[in-house]
Motif scaffolding. Structure first.
Motif, PDB file in Angstrom:
ATOM      1  N   ASP A  27      -3.092  -4.213   5.343  1.00  0.00           N
ATOM      2  CA  ASP A  27      -3.244  -4.991   6.179  1.00  0.00           C
ATOM      3  C   ASP A  27      -3.310  -3.802   8.029  1.00  0.00           C
ATOM      4  O   ASP A  27      -4.205  -4.470   8.493  1.00  0.00           O
ATOM      5  N   ASN A  81      -0.502 -14.765  -5.157  1.00  0.00           N
ATOM      6  CA  ASN A  81      -1.135 -14.186  -5.764  1.00  0.00           C
ATOM      7  C   ASN A  81      -1.881 -13.003  -6.052  1.00  0.00           C
ATOM      8  O   ASN A  81      -2.737 -12.824  -5.061  1.00  0.00           O
ATOM      9  N   TYR A 112       7.915  -6.122  -4.017  1.00  0.00           N
ATOM     10  CA  TYR A 112       8.304  -5.479  -3.326  1.00  0.00           C
ATOM     11  C   TYR A 112       9.795  -4.630  -4.375  1.00  0.00           C
ATOM     12  O   TYR A 112       9.638  -3.262  -4.345  1.00  0.00           O
ATOM     13  N   ALA A 161       0.977  -1.432  -0.093  1.00  0.00           N
ATOM     14  CA  ALA A 161      -0.032   0.000   0.150  1.00  0.00           C
ATOM     15  C   ALA A 161       1.107   0.971  -0.172  1.00  0.00           C
ATOM     16  O   ALA A 161       0.341   2.110  -0.992  1.00  0.00           O
ATOM     17  N   ARG A 220       8.419  -0.584  -4.738  1.00  0.00           N
ATOM     18  CA  ARG A 220       9.635   0.341  -4.418  1.00  0.00           C
ATOM     19  C   ARG A 220      10.439   1.710  -4.866  1.00  0.00           C
ATOM     20  O   ARG A 220      10.562   2.327  -4.670  1.00  0.00           O
ATOM     21  N   ASP A 262      10.424   3.896   5.993  1.00  0.00           N
ATOM     22  CA  ASP A 262       9.876   1.992   5.502  1.00  0.00           C
ATOM     23  C   ASP A 262      11.256   1.819   6.990  1.00  0.00           C
ATOM     24  O   ASP A 262      12.329   1.948   6.521  1.00  0.00           O
TER      25      ASP A 262
HETATM   26  C1  LIG Z   1      -0.392 -17.177   4.390  1.00  0.00           C
HETATM   27  C2  LIG Z   1      -0.377 -15.804   3.957  1.00  0.00           C
HETATM   28  C3  LIG Z   1      -0.715 -15.536   2.583  1.00  0.00           C
HETATM   29  C4  LIG Z   1      -0.693 -14.620   2.136  1.00  0.00           C
HETATM   30  N1  LIG Z   1      -0.725 -14.821   0.401  1.00  0.00           N
HETATM   31  C5  LIG Z   1      -1.749 -13.569   0.012  1.00  0.00           C
HETATM   32  C6  LIG Z   1      -1.650 -13.847  -1.412  1.00  0.00           C
HETATM   33  O1  LIG Z   1      -1.606 -15.039  -2.089  1.00  0.00           O
HETATM   34  N2  LIG Z   1      -1.976 -12.945  -2.399  1.00  0.00           N
HETATM   35  C7  LIG Z   1      -2.455 -11.561  -1.707  1.00  0.00           C
HETATM   36  O2  LIG Z   1      -2.910 -10.729  -1.953  1.00  0.00           O
HETATM   37  N3  LIG Z   1      -2.255 -11.379  -0.212  1.00  0.00           N
HETATM   38  C8  LIG Z   1      -1.508 -12.804   0.534  1.00  0.00           C
HETATM   39  N4  LIG Z   1      -1.221 -12.343   1.153  1.00  0.00           N
HETATM   40  C9  LIG Z   1      -1.548 -11.000   2.369  1.00  0.00           C
HETATM   41  C10 LIG Z   1      -0.612  -9.807   1.903  1.00  0.00           C
HETATM   42  O3  LIG Z   1       0.295 -10.287   2.582  1.00  0.00           O
HETATM   43  C11 LIG Z   1      -1.144  -8.225   3.193  1.00  0.00           C
HETATM   44  O4  LIG Z   1      -1.686  -8.151   2.949  1.00  0.00           O
HETATM   45  C12 LIG Z   1      -0.074  -7.573   2.040  1.00  0.00           C
HETATM   46  O5  LIG Z   1       1.312  -7.513   2.378  1.00  0.00           O
HETATM   47  C13 LIG Z   1      -0.435  -6.323   3.119  1.00  0.00           C
HETATM   48  O6  LIG Z   1       0.190  -5.593   2.779  1.00  0.00           O
HETATM   49  P1  LIG Z   1       0.174  -3.817   3.653  1.00  0.00           P
HETATM   50  O7  LIG Z   1       1.420  -2.835   2.172  1.00  0.00           O
HETATM   51  O8  LIG Z   1      -0.585  -3.253   4.091  1.00  0.00           O
HETATM   52  O9  LIG Z   1       1.965  -4.443   4.090  1.00  0.00           O
HETATM   53  P2  LIG Z   1       3.400  -5.206   4.022  1.00  0.00           P
HETATM   54  O10 LIG Z   1       3.612  -5.334   2.545  1.00  0.00           O
HETATM   55  O11 LIG Z   1       3.404  -5.908   4.886  1.00  0.00           O
HETATM   56  O12 LIG Z   1       4.104  -3.449   4.499  1.00  0.00           O
HETATM   57  C14 LIG Z   1       4.134  -3.027   5.304  1.00  0.00           C
HETATM   58  C15 LIG Z   1       5.649  -2.425   5.588  1.00  0.00           C
HETATM   59  O13 LIG Z   1       5.421  -1.489   6.472  1.00  0.00           O
HETATM   60  C16 LIG Z   1       7.047  -1.200   6.685  1.00  0.00           C
HETATM   61  N5  LIG Z   1       6.328  -1.326   8.749  1.00  0.00           N
HETATM   62  C17 LIG Z   1       6.261  -1.921   9.759  1.00  0.00           C
HETATM   63  N6  LIG Z   1       6.383  -1.852  10.767  1.00  0.00           N
HETATM   64  C18 LIG Z   1       7.184  -0.454  10.431  1.00  0.00           C
HETATM   65  C19 LIG Z   1       7.382   0.495  11.479  1.00  0.00           C
HETATM   66  N7  LIG Z   1       7.446   0.315  12.523  1.00  0.00           N
HETATM   67  N8  LIG Z   1       8.068   1.111  11.135  1.00  0.00           N
HETATM   68  C20 LIG Z   1       8.688   1.611   9.491  1.00  0.00           C
HETATM   69  N9  LIG Z   1       8.422   0.549   9.041  1.00  0.00           N
HETATM   70  C21 LIG Z   1       7.243  -0.721   8.971  1.00  0.00           C
HETATM   71  C22 LIG Z   1       7.450  -3.094   6.547  1.00  0.00           C
HETATM   72  O14 LIG Z   1       9.088  -3.120   6.106  1.00  0.00           O
HETATM   73  C23 LIG Z   1       6.660  -3.194   5.155  1.00  0.00           C
HETATM   74  O15 LIG Z   1       7.934  -2.079   4.871  1.00  0.00           O
HETATM   75  C24 LIG Z   1      -1.179 -13.298   2.607  1.00  0.00           C
HETATM   76  C25 LIG Z   1      -0.943 -13.350   3.609  1.00  0.00           C
HETATM   77  C26 LIG Z   1      -0.487 -14.918   4.828  1.00  0.00           C
HETATM   78  C27 LIG Z   1      -0.359 -14.257   5.864  1.00  0.00           C
END
Ligand SMILES: Cc1cc2nc3c(=O)[nH]c(=O)nc-3n(C[C@H](O)[C@H](O)[C@H](O)COP(=O)(O)OP(=O)(O)OC[C@H]3O[C@@H](n4cnc5c(N)ncnc54)[C@H](O)[C@@H]3O)c2cc1C
Length: 393
Positions: free
Chosen positions: A297, A46, A108, A11, A112, A31
């Protein structure tokens, strides 16, 4: 308006890209990872056709880049562990374009790259302070333990994932709901002899394998394992080759070639299997009177059954980007997104029925061939607004 984006995963990277270059906005991203570092980025995922539609409509260059880094996801089959076919779907019957399957590290890298210049790396969010005008000041720690207060922001956007520190600091730690199912993930680096290609699921009772090939000669194998109770932890005894064999070897009949191949890989690489528990967290879109916006998330961690976690993070980012560029705020993002997210979360959970004891996976999978399930898949995969929908706002 000054915006600070915490986290440049799915996101955060996309939001930063869509906001970059908007003259009315001053945007910085942060990050905890060092530039180029990948955390838990080894396995595959996927992305649904709806993520690709969102990118095609809002960020066509990113759409082209993720397509180049991935294989198309065109087909979805479900079989029993002995190879009885229960479900077979050509995704383009319910979508406008295929989804994709790729390595986390590749996703990523591609997301990125365009925002590296506006991201400050190696900064982990610890606290949030406030200045006299009520603007929020994130406090980060560096790897050497120094504290950094980069600036005061009118809006902080939490894109820091499932265990969002920004959410914990501004709205409390969300209470996850567990479902009594453990998930395993494994990357097989050399899948030269893998007897299948596209996305498949194979049931042995309610235990399920999910697998597909990835670019670079690799394959991804995910498992779903029933736990003794909803809150149960994964037992140490489950982390053995014998346990993996037992889970997926059918009691009657031989495993089909796909399942036999996966069982061998799981047993060989048992120490590399990554375990987690099926869970979701309550949806929250904003905090501190609209000075904090939650995306991905951090806003709505959901069960991964329909592969919608990262997919919804993509939708969140492009739509929040359109809203913020037009002077809107968290309440407008909620109005665009939260009904849709509610539908996706309910559907993902309902589609998990076959993972739970008490649901017959054969009947449950066959039921997914019915029109009602397809209609909801069509809504899931196509109901994404383009930039023109925001033109008047
Ligand atoms: C078993 C499993 C399988 C999955 N398979 C899929 C799939 O096939 N397809 C799909 O669409 N989704 C899948 N997901 C879900 C997916 O992993 C997440 O929904 C997705 O990564 C969320 O994106 P995001 O941008 O919210 O967070 P993330 O991609 O997790 O990014 C979070 C970022 O924040 C940074 N960060 C964290 N804490 C801090 C902090 N305190 N200070 C600074 N930076 C920080 C991290 O380094 C990272 O870069 C799966 C999840 C699980 C558990």
């Amino acid at each position: 308006m000054r915006i600070g984006i915490i986290g440049t995963g799915v996101a955060g990277s996309l939001l930063a890209e869509i906001l970059a270059g908007d003259r009315g906005l001053q945007v910085e991203a942060f990050d905890r990872l060092a530039e180029g570092e990948e955390s838990e980025a080894g396995t595959g995922l996927n992305l649904g056709p709806n993520a690709l539609k969102a990118l095609r409509l809002h960020l066509p260059a990113r759409h082209a880049a993720v397509r180049r880094a991935s294989y198309p996801w065109r087909r979805w089959i479900i079989e029993t562990a002995t190879g009885q076919r229960l479900f077979d779907l050509d995704l383009q019957e319910v979508a406008e374009e295929p989804g994709i399957r790729l390595r986390w590290s590749e996703l990523y890298r591609v997301l990125r790259a365009p925002v590296a210049g506006m991201t400050r790396h190696g900064l982990t969010l610890m606290e949030v302070e406030e200045d006299a005008r009520g603007r929020l000041i994130p406090v980060f720690t560096t790897p050497s333990g120094a504290l950094v207060r980069p600036a005061a922001y009118d809006l902080l956007v939490a894109c820091d994932g499932r265990y969002s520190r920004l959410r914990a600091l501004t709205a409390g730690v969300p209470q996850p709901r567990f479902f009594g199912v453990a998930m395993t993930r494994l990357l097989v680096r050399n899948a030269a002899w893998c007897p299948y290609d596209e996305y498949g699921q194979w049931f042995n009772g309610n235990h399920r394998l999910l697998s597909y090939r990835l670019p670079g000669g690799a394959a991804y194998i995910a498992g779903s394992v029933v736990l003794p109770s909803p809150e149960a932890e994964v037992a140490e005894s489950a982390r053995t080759a014998e346990f993996q064999r037992l889970l997926y070897t059918p009691a009657e009949g031989a495993p089909c070639p796909a399942v036999a191949w996966m069982i061998e890989r799981l047993a060989e690489q048992v120490a590399e299997i990554h375990w987690s528990r099926l869970q979701e967290a309550p949806l929250l879109r904003s905090a501190l009177d609209g000075r904090v916006l939650f995306l991905g998330d951090a806003a709505h961690a959901m069960v991964p059954t329909l592969g919608q976690g990262a997919t919804q993070a993509v939708e969140d980012a492009v739509i929040a980007g359109q809203v913020l560029r037009r002077g809107g705020g968290p309440a407008d993002v909620a109005a665009w997104r939260d009904t849709r997210v509610g539908f996706v979360r309910r559907f993902s959970l309902e589609a998990s029925d076959t993972l739970f004891p008490g649901c017959d996976p054969v009947a449950g999978s066959i039921a997914k061939t019915a029109g009602a399930f397809r209609d909801r898949l069509r809504r899931l995969y196509t109901d994404v607004p383009g930039p023109e929908a925001f033109a008047g706002g």
